[in-house]
Motif scaffolding. Structure first.
Motif, PDB file in Angstrom:
ATOM      1  N   ILE A   1       0.952  -1.240   0.037  1.00 41.16           N
ATOM      2  CA  ILE A   1       0.112   0.023   0.082  1.00 41.16           C
ATOM      3  C   ILE A   1       0.878   1.129  -0.042  1.00 41.16           C
ATOM      4  O   ILE A   1       1.763   1.334   1.033  1.00 41.16           O
ATOM      5  CB  ILE A   1      -0.904  -0.044   1.221  1.00 41.16           C
ATOM      6  N   PRO A   2       0.655   2.047  -0.892  1.00 34.11           N
ATOM      7  CA  PRO A   2       1.535   3.271  -0.781  1.00 34.11           C
ATOM      8  C   PRO A   2       1.420   4.015   0.184  1.00 34.11           C
ATOM      9  O   PRO A   2       0.079   4.393   0.688  1.00 34.11           O
ATOM     10  CB  PRO A   2       1.124   3.922  -2.190  1.00 34.11           C
ATOM     11  N   GLY A   3       2.458   4.461   1.111  1.00 35.66           N
ATOM     12  CA  GLY A   3       2.338   5.131   2.267  1.00 35.66           C
ATOM     13  C   GLY A   3       2.503   4.309   3.459  1.00 35.66           C
ATOM     14  O   GLY A   3       2.899   4.835   4.516  1.00 35.66           O
ATOM     15  N   VAL A   4       2.622   3.000   3.305  1.00 35.81           N
ATOM     16  CA  VAL A   4       2.766   2.284   4.505  1.00 35.81           C
ATOM     17  C   VAL A   4       4.158   1.552   4.100  1.00 35.81           C
ATOM     18  O   VAL A   4       4.459   1.151   3.267  1.00 35.81           O
ATOM     19  CB  VAL A   4       1.868   1.039   4.478  1.00 35.81           C
ATOM     20  N   VAL A   5       4.937   1.989   5.239  1.00 37.73           N
ATOM     21  CA  VAL A   5       6.236   1.656   5.022  1.00 37.73           C
ATOM     22  C   VAL A   5       6.759   0.460   6.374  1.00 37.73           C
ATOM     23  O   VAL A   5       6.475   0.834   7.671  1.00 37.73           O
ATOM     24  CB  VAL A   5       7.375   2.576   5.251  1.00 37.73           C
TER      25      VAL A   5
ATOM     26  N   PRO B   1      -7.121   9.534  11.596  1.00 41.26           N
ATOM     27  CA  PRO B   1      -8.379   8.859  11.038  1.00 41.26           C
ATOM     28  C   PRO B   1      -8.448   7.381  11.184  1.00 41.26           C
ATOM     29  O   PRO B   1      -9.559   6.724  11.340  1.00 41.26           O
ATOM     30  CB  PRO B   1      -8.592   9.359   9.624  1.00 41.26           C
ATOM     31  N   LEU B   2      -7.432   6.543  10.773  1.00 38.48           N
ATOM     32  CA  LEU B   2      -7.371   5.385  10.873  1.00 38.48           C
ATOM     33  C   LEU B   2      -7.592   4.655  12.437  1.00 38.48           C
ATOM     34  O   LEU B   2      -8.410   3.903  12.515  1.00 38.48           O
ATOM     35  CB  LEU B   2      -6.061   4.784  10.389  1.00 38.48           C
ATOM     36  N   GLN B   3      -6.975   5.303  13.390  1.00 39.13           N
ATOM     37  CA  GLN B   3      -7.243   4.942  14.581  1.00 39.13           C
ATOM     38  C   GLN B   3      -8.993   5.170  15.021  1.00 39.13           C
ATOM     39  O   GLN B   3      -9.286   4.510  16.090  1.00 39.13           O
ATOM     40  CB  GLN B   3      -6.353   5.868  15.671  1.00 39.13           C
TER      41      GLN B   3
ATOM     42  N   ALA C   1      -7.018  -4.408   6.259  1.00 44.10           N
ATOM     43  CA  ALA C   1      -5.929  -3.914   5.245  1.00 44.10           C
ATOM     44  C   ALA C   1      -6.545  -3.290   4.225  1.00 44.10           C
ATOM     45  O   ALA C   1      -6.106  -2.271   3.570  1.00 44.10           O
ATOM     46  CB  ALA C   1      -5.187  -5.383   4.621  1.00 44.10           C
ATOM     47  N   ALA C   2      -8.010  -3.748   3.946  1.00 43.09           N
ATOM     48  CA  ALA C   2      -8.814  -2.925   2.948  1.00 43.09           C
ATOM     49  C   ALA C   2      -8.946  -1.602   3.203  1.00 43.09           C
ATOM     50  O   ALA C   2      -8.903  -0.622   2.740  1.00 43.09           O
ATOM     51  CB  ALA C   2     -10.131  -3.848   2.706  1.00 43.09           C
ATOM     52  N   GLY C   3      -9.403  -1.477   4.707  1.00 43.86           N
ATOM     53  CA  GLY C   3      -9.605  -0.065   5.257  1.00 43.86           C
ATOM     54  C   GLY C   3      -8.598   0.856   5.053  1.00 43.86           C
ATOM     55  O   GLY C   3      -8.506   1.894   4.673  1.00 43.86           O
ATOM     56  N   VAL C   4      -7.356   0.359   5.370  1.00 46.08           N
ATOM     57  CA  VAL C   4      -6.101   1.123   5.297  1.00 46.08           C
ATOM     58  C   VAL C   4      -5.831   1.384   3.929  1.00 46.08           C
ATOM     59  O   VAL C   4      -5.556   2.566   3.598  1.00 46.08           O
ATOM     60  CB  VAL C   4      -4.905   0.274   6.046  1.00 46.08           C
ATOM     61  N   ARG C   5      -6.131   0.573   2.936  1.00 47.58           N
ATOM     62  CA  ARG C   5      -5.920   0.847   1.462  1.00 47.58           C
ATOM     63  C   ARG C   5      -6.683   2.010   1.170  1.00 47.58           C
ATOM     64  O   ARG C   5      -6.402   2.944   0.326  1.00 47.58           O
ATOM     65  CB  ARG C   5      -5.995  -0.501   0.610  1.00 47.58           C
ATOM     66  N   HIS C   6      -8.135   1.511   1.253  1.00 42.14           N
ATOM     67  CA  HIS C   6      -9.142   2.529   1.073  1.00 42.14           C
ATOM     68  C   HIS C   6      -8.763   3.966   1.500  1.00 42.14           C
ATOM     69  O   HIS C   6      -8.706   4.832   0.813  1.00 42.14           O
ATOM     70  CB  HIS C   6     -10.281   2.145   1.819  1.00 42.14           C
ATOM     71  N   HIS C   7      -8.499   4.063   2.821  1.00 43.79           N
ATOM     72  CA  HIS C   7      -7.895   5.368   3.209  1.00 43.79           C
ATOM     73  C   HIS C   7      -6.928   6.069   2.810  1.00 43.79           C
ATOM     74  O   HIS C   7      -6.757   7.309   2.412  1.00 43.79           O
ATOM     75  CB  HIS C   7      -7.937   5.364   4.820  1.00 43.79           C
ATOM     76  N   LEU C   8      -5.854   5.358   2.608  1.00 42.86           N
ATOM     77  CA  LEU C   8      -4.484   5.882   2.050  1.00 42.86           C
ATOM     78  C   LEU C   8      -4.750   6.234   0.555  1.00 42.86           C
ATOM     79  O   LEU C   8      -4.121   7.238   0.015  1.00 42.86           O
ATOM     80  CB  LEU C   8      -3.431   5.086   2.276  1.00 42.86           C
ATOM     81  N   LEU C   9      -5.496   5.537  -0.069  1.00 41.66           N
ATOM     82  CA  LEU C   9      -5.689   5.821  -1.627  1.00 41.66           C
ATOM     83  C   LEU C   9      -6.808   6.488  -1.823  1.00 41.66           C
ATOM     84  O   LEU C   9      -6.961   7.246  -2.772  1.00 41.66           O
ATOM     85  CB  LEU C   9      -5.996   4.306  -2.288  1.00 41.66           C
ATOM     86  N   GLY C  10      -7.755   6.658  -0.910  1.00 42.82           N
ATOM     87  CA  GLY C  10      -9.000   7.337  -1.182  1.00 42.82           C
ATOM     88  C   GLY C  10      -8.699   8.730  -1.488  1.00 42.82           C
ATOM     89  O   GLY C  10      -9.592   9.505  -1.533  1.00 42.82           O
TER      90      GLY C  10
END
Lengths: 351, 351, 351, 351
Positions: free
Chosen positions: D283-287, D308-310, D342-351
Motif C-alpha cells: 500500500i503506498p504510504g505504508v512503510v 483517522p485510521l485509529q 488491510a482494505a480499510g487502510v488501503r481505502h483510506h490511503l488511496l482514498g
C-alpha cells in the motif's frame, strides 16, 4: 621515575585530603562538657542561622553524615508515590551510590544521556510526556549536580530554566551540591553567586557539600520549600543520617562558613587544577580535551605511561578505552604539589 | 533549687558527652596529608587487625557512621527474601529508629513482649512455627541488644542458648552492641568476657558501639560469618553508611581499643551509675526498682518534682504514667557530678 | 466417623468456595470480542458508576486482583514519608501477608493488642504522642478490618469515633473490607448500613472484598478522598495490581452488585454460621465462647477429637493451645451442609 | 472511511482479546463445590505436573496474577543484597511497569541500549567490570524478554550464550516470557523449541505468559534452580501475587497446555501478523521496516492518516516522531479481520 620525588599530596581525590586547621580547632572548641544530642545544641542553632544568611530566611538546614546520605534525604523529602527521579547518566546517584536511591527510595532513576554532564530543559519536557500515564513511573524530581561529576558547571540561568520547566510540570528540583563550593568559586566567588544558582533559580532541595572542601565529615541538606522541610527531619533519621553528637558537625561547618572560607578553599582547589592544566598542556603525549572549570582535570595519556605514573603518585583511571585519567586537586593542594607532579609527568613522558 | 549549683555534666544521655582526649589526639595524628578514601588507608588496616584481636581471626569489621546505620548494615547482611527480624518490644530498631529497618530492609520486625528487655529461647521456638508457612513472614534473624535498652544484660550462656536455638531453626543472630562495652564492663571487664558473649556464643553479626563510649562519631559492624562479610561492604555503601575519610573513624576507634580503654570508660560509666543509685536510694520519694547493672538508672520520683529537677539539671522522662525517669551516666561522669546531682535531688525533695 | 458422610461443602474457608452462577454468567457475557485493556472498557465504566451508587459521587474505585493487593494499594495511596500504620495484632496486614506491607510500603506496622480484634480511639490517642518526634515512625494511617479477622464487627459509631480521632491527629483511615459484606449483612442488610460504616463515618480508603463473597477473583479499592484517588492508579500498577483484561473483574463485581446480591450472599453465610452454632452449642465437648456475628465460628473441641474430625471434613486449627478451631461458612453453604456437619461432630463426640 | 466497516476485532493489543472457549470451559469445570485455597487443589497439582512435562523434572511452577507480578516474583527469587538487574532499554520491567521492580525489589535496573531489543554477551561482560566494586550496584541478574517488546526473538543459541556469560560471572538469568509462546511458535512450533530456549539454554527463572495467549487471567513463574524455587513461594505471597482460588488459574492454564493449544494459538497470532504485513506492504504510504517475526507489526504511516485510521479501528502509536504505529494480532484474529483492516487502510490511503 626514580629520580623525582612525588609531591606531598597526590591528585587522587578531594576526599583524600584531611581536615582544615580551622575545622580541627572548631572540633576542639566544641568538645567541651555535655551538650544534648541530635541537634539540640548551640552549635547547630548557630549553623541554622548561618545557613539562612546564605540561603535566605526560608531555608531549613539538616546536618547529615555524607554525600550519599544527603542525596537520599533530599530526594526522599521530595518524592511522592510512584514517582521517579530524572538525572544524567553521569549522576553520582546513578553511578556511584550502589543503588542506594533505588533501595531506600524505592524510586526509579531515569538517567538521560548528557555528554557534558548537564541536563537541558528539552529533556525534562520529553520525560513529561509520561505524566498521567499509569503504566510509567511518574517523573517527580529532577536531580542536577553542580558542579557536575565531569567537572562542568551550570550557569544560574541554566538552572533557573530547568527549575521553571520542572515546576511547570509539577516536578521538584534537587541539586546534588557535593562540589557546589567549586561551582560558586568558578562563578564569581560570592554568596550572591551561590544564591543565584540555588534559591533564586528555584531549586527546592540541595545538598551543600563540605567533606570534600575541608571538613573531616559532614554535609548539609538545605530545604528551600516548606513541604520538604516538614518531612526531612523524619526522613533523615529513618535513612540513618541523623548524627547523635551533632554539635561536632555543626561546629565544623560553622568554621567553614566563617569569612567565606568555604569559597576560598574551593577557589584554591580550582586554581590548582588550572595550574596543573597549564603545567601539563604542553607535555607531548598529554592531551587535554578542555581546560578545567573546577578542581578536576581529565587528560588522556599514552597508554603505557599510565600505570608507572600511578605507581609513582596515585591517581584514578577515568575512561580506560581512551586512556583518560582523572587528576583532582583539593583544598590543601599547593603550587609545589602541582609543579612537582607536572615535572614528574614531563620527566616520565620525555624520559 | 536556687541555692545548689547543677553538676558540670548532666545525666541526660551518654551521647551528650563529648570525645575522650585520647580520641581527640588520635584525630589530630590522623590529620596528616592525604590518605585514600573509603578505608584504603593504614588506620583502617590497623583497625581491622585490632578488631581481629578482639573477635578472632574470622572477624571482618566495617566502620560506619552511627548506631542506626550499624544495625541496618548488620541486618541487611543477614536477611534473605521474605524474612523477618525477631526482637524485643524495647529494641532500639523497633522503637527508636523511625522505621529505618522496615524502610531500608523491607523486612517485618516481629517485636515480642520482654519485660526485662531480653529474649528467651522459648520465644524463638514459638516464632519458628511460622517457618515454611508462605502466608507468614519467615523469621530469619534474631536481634538482641547487649546491654539492653532498659539497662539489663544477657549472660554469655543466655546468648549462647539463644544462638543455638536460632541456628537450629536456620535463623541468624544479630547483636545490637551500641552499649556492648558497658555489658563487658559489667561481666568481668575483659576481652574474654567480650568473646564469650559474642563470637564464642555464636553471634553472626554485631555492632560494636563506640560513640556513646568516648568517640566523636563512628561505630563498627563486625561480621563473624563469611557470608555476611561478603555482602556487607556493598550493603554498607548502599545504605549510606560508608565514610569517605574513613581514617578518622578508624583512628578514633584504635585509640579506644588501646590498652582496653573502651572497657575502662564503660566501667567508669557503670560505676558512676551505681554511685548515683547509692547516693539517692535513701532519699524519701526516690524509688529505685533495682540497682543498676550498667550506666542507666530508672528511678520513680514524686510527680511534681520531675519538672523542676529537669529544669535544674536536664534528664529525660522514661515512663510518664509511673513518674519514672532515666538518669544516664557517661564515660566522663565524675564523682563530683554524681554527688552534686544527688545533693540537688535530696535538697529538692526534702526542701 | 465411618457411618456418616461429610457434607458436600466443608467449613475450611470462604475462599474454598467457587464462583456464584451469576458471576459465571457475567464472565461469559463479558467474553465477547475485543475490549481495550486496563479498564478502558464498558464493564469497568459501569462498575465505577455502580460503586458510586454505593459510596457516593466522590468515590473512585480501582479494581485489583486480591485482598493483600487491595490493602497494599490502599495503604500506599495514603502513606507519606516516614509514616507508620496503626493496626491490631490480629490484622491480616500484620499476620497473614508475609510482610507485604513492610516490603512494598517500606512502612512500619504498629500492631496493638486488641483482644476483640477492634481498635479503640484511646489507642490512637496514645500513639499520637509520637507525632513530631523524629526518632519514632510517625503514625500516619489507622487500618481497621471490618468485619474483623476474629469475627467481630465495629458499629458505624465506633468507626466514626476512630475516624474522628485519627483525623484530628492528621492521620488517615484505611478499612480492610475483605469481609465488609458480612459486616453489612450483620448490621441492617442495607446499602445505608454500608454507607454509615464507611463514607459517612469518615473512612478515607477501603477495600471492598468480593472474592470471599462469590467472585472467582477480584477485589475493589475505593478511594473516598481526592488525594488518595489521584495517586492510587499509579500505585496500583506499581504494586502489580492492575489487571490487564479488567472487563472480567468488573463484570463479576457488577453481577455481585446487582439487586444487592452481595448483601444476600454474605447474609446467607452469616445465617449458616449461626445455624452451625445453634446445631452444635449443646453438643457435650463443644464450647463456644460466643455466638457468631458473621460467618465464622471458633469453638473449642476436645483435644483428641480435632484431628479425626478434620480428617473427616477439613477445617483449620485456630488456637492450638486451647484446642480452638475455626469453622467458616461461605456464600454457598447450605442448611444440609450445616446439619450434616453438626451431626458428624455430634456423632463423633458422643460416639 | 465511512464506507468500509471495521473488522470485528481490532489490532490494539493481544490483551484486548478475551478468553479462549477451552479456557471458559475449563473455568466452568473447575467451578464445582469447594477446593482448598492457595494451590492445595487438584487442578494446581495437575498444572505442576504438566509444566514439568514442558520444562523438565526440576521445574517448580508458581501461578500468579499477571505479567508485572510474574516478573517481580521471578526477579525477587534471584536477587541478593545490593544487586542490580541488567536489561534492555526496551524491557517491559524498565519501561512499562511504573517502577514496580525498583519499588518492590529495591534494586537498580541497568538498562542498556539494544536497538533490536536483544542483549548480547559483550554487554554483560562490560557490566561485569563493576563486580567487586563496592561503589556500584552489583549486576546480579540478567533479564531477557522472549519474544522481545519490539517483536524480535532470540535464537536458542543466543540465549545459551547469554546464560553462559552471565553464569560465568556469577549472575542469574531471568526470562520475561509474556510472549514466550509466540517465540516458540516462530522457532519450530514444538516443546523441544521451548526447552532449547529456556531450560536447556540455562535460564534460571522465567515467566510463562498466558493471558495474552487466550487466558482470562493468570501467568506462571517457572523456577529452574532449587534456590529460586525455595524462596519463590514466600516472595509470591509477599508481593501480592498469590491467587486465593488458585484452581481457576490452574484450570485455565491446563486447558491451554492440552494438545499444545498454547503453541497453536500463538502460531495463529503470528500468522495473522504476517498476513497483515503481506496485505499492507504494497500500500503506498505504508512503510514496513521488516516483516514480522511474531504477532506485532510496526509500520510507518503518513502522518495525517494515523488519527483517522485509529478512529475507524483503534491501534496504538509506537514512535510518534517517525509516524510509526503498532498493529498487534491476537489468538482470535481471523483472516477476515486482517483483510478487512488491510482494505480499510488501503481505502483510506488511496482514498
Amino acid at each position: 621515575m626514580t629520580t623525582l620525588p612525588p609531591p606531598a599530596r597526590a591528585f587522587a581525590s578531594d576526599n583524600a585530603a584531611g581536615a582544615h586547621p580551622a575545622v580541627m580547632e572548631a572540633l576542639h572548641e566544641a568538645n567541651e562538657g555535655h551538650a544534648l544530642a541530635y541537634g539540640d545544641d548551640r552549635w547547630t542553632a548557630e549553623n541554622s542561622a548561618r545557613m539562612r544568611e546564605l540561603f535566605g530566611p526560608h531555608a531549613t538546614t539538616l546536618l547529615v553524615w555524607n554525600g550519599t546520605g544527603a542525596n537520599v534525604v533530599g530526594l526522599a523529602s521530595l518524592l511522592g508515590p510512584a514517582q521517579a527521579v530524572i538525572c544524567t547518566n553521569w549522576a553520582h546517584i546513578n553511578v556511584d551510590e550502589t543503588g542506594a536511591p533505588e533501595r531506600i527510595l524505592g524510586a526509579k532513576l531515569i538517567d538521560l544521556d548528557c555528554p557534558d554532564g548537564k541536563l537541558v530543559p528539552e529533556q525534562i519536557e520529553d520525560q513529561a510526556h509520561a505524566l498521567g500515564d499509569m503504566h510509567h513511573a511518574q517523573p517527580g524530581v529532577v536531580s542536577l549536580t553542580q558542579s557536575t561529576e565531569i567537572g562542568t558547571i551550570y550557569s544560574a540561568d541554566e538552572i533557573a530554566a530547568l527549575c521553571e520547566t520542572a515546576h511547570r510540570h509539577g516536578m521538584s528540583v534537587h541539586l546534588d551540591g557535593a562540589r557546589l563550593a567549586n561551582a560558586v568559586a568558578a562563578s564569581g566567588r560570592s554568596v550572591d553567586a551561590l544564591r543565584a544558582m540555588t534559591v533564586d533559580a528555584g531549586v527546592d532541595v540541595l545538598s551543600f557539600g563540605a567533606t570534600k572542601n575541608g571538613l573531616m565529615y559532614g554535609e548539609a541538606v538545605v530545604c528551600l520549600t516548606a513541604r520538604a522541610a516538614m518531612v526531612a527531619p523524619f526522613v533523615r533519621k529513618q535513612t540513618t543520617q541523623l548524627p547523635s553528637k551533632m554539635r561536632f558537625v555543626a561546629a565544623q561547618l560553622n568554621a567553614l562558613l566563617r569569612d567565606d572560607l568555604w569559597i576560598d578553599l574551593a577557589g584554591r582547589a580550582n586554581e590548582m587544577a588550572m595550574r596543573l592544566y597549564e603545567r601539563t598542556v604542553d607535555i607531548p603525549g598529554v592531551v587535554h580535551d578542555t581546560a578545567p572549570v573546577v578542581n578536576s582535570v581529565f587528560p588522556h595519556l599514552p597508554a603505557d605511561a599510565i600505570r608507572p605514573l600511578q605507581e609513582w603518585c596515585f591517581f584514578w583511571d577515568w575512561h580506560v578505552a581512551s586512556h583518560q585519567v582523572r587528576w583532582m586537586t583539593a583544598w590543601d593542594t599547593t603550587e609545589d604539589d602541582v609543579d612537582q607532579f607536572a615535572a614528574g609527568v614531563r620527566h616520565h613522558l620525555l624520559g
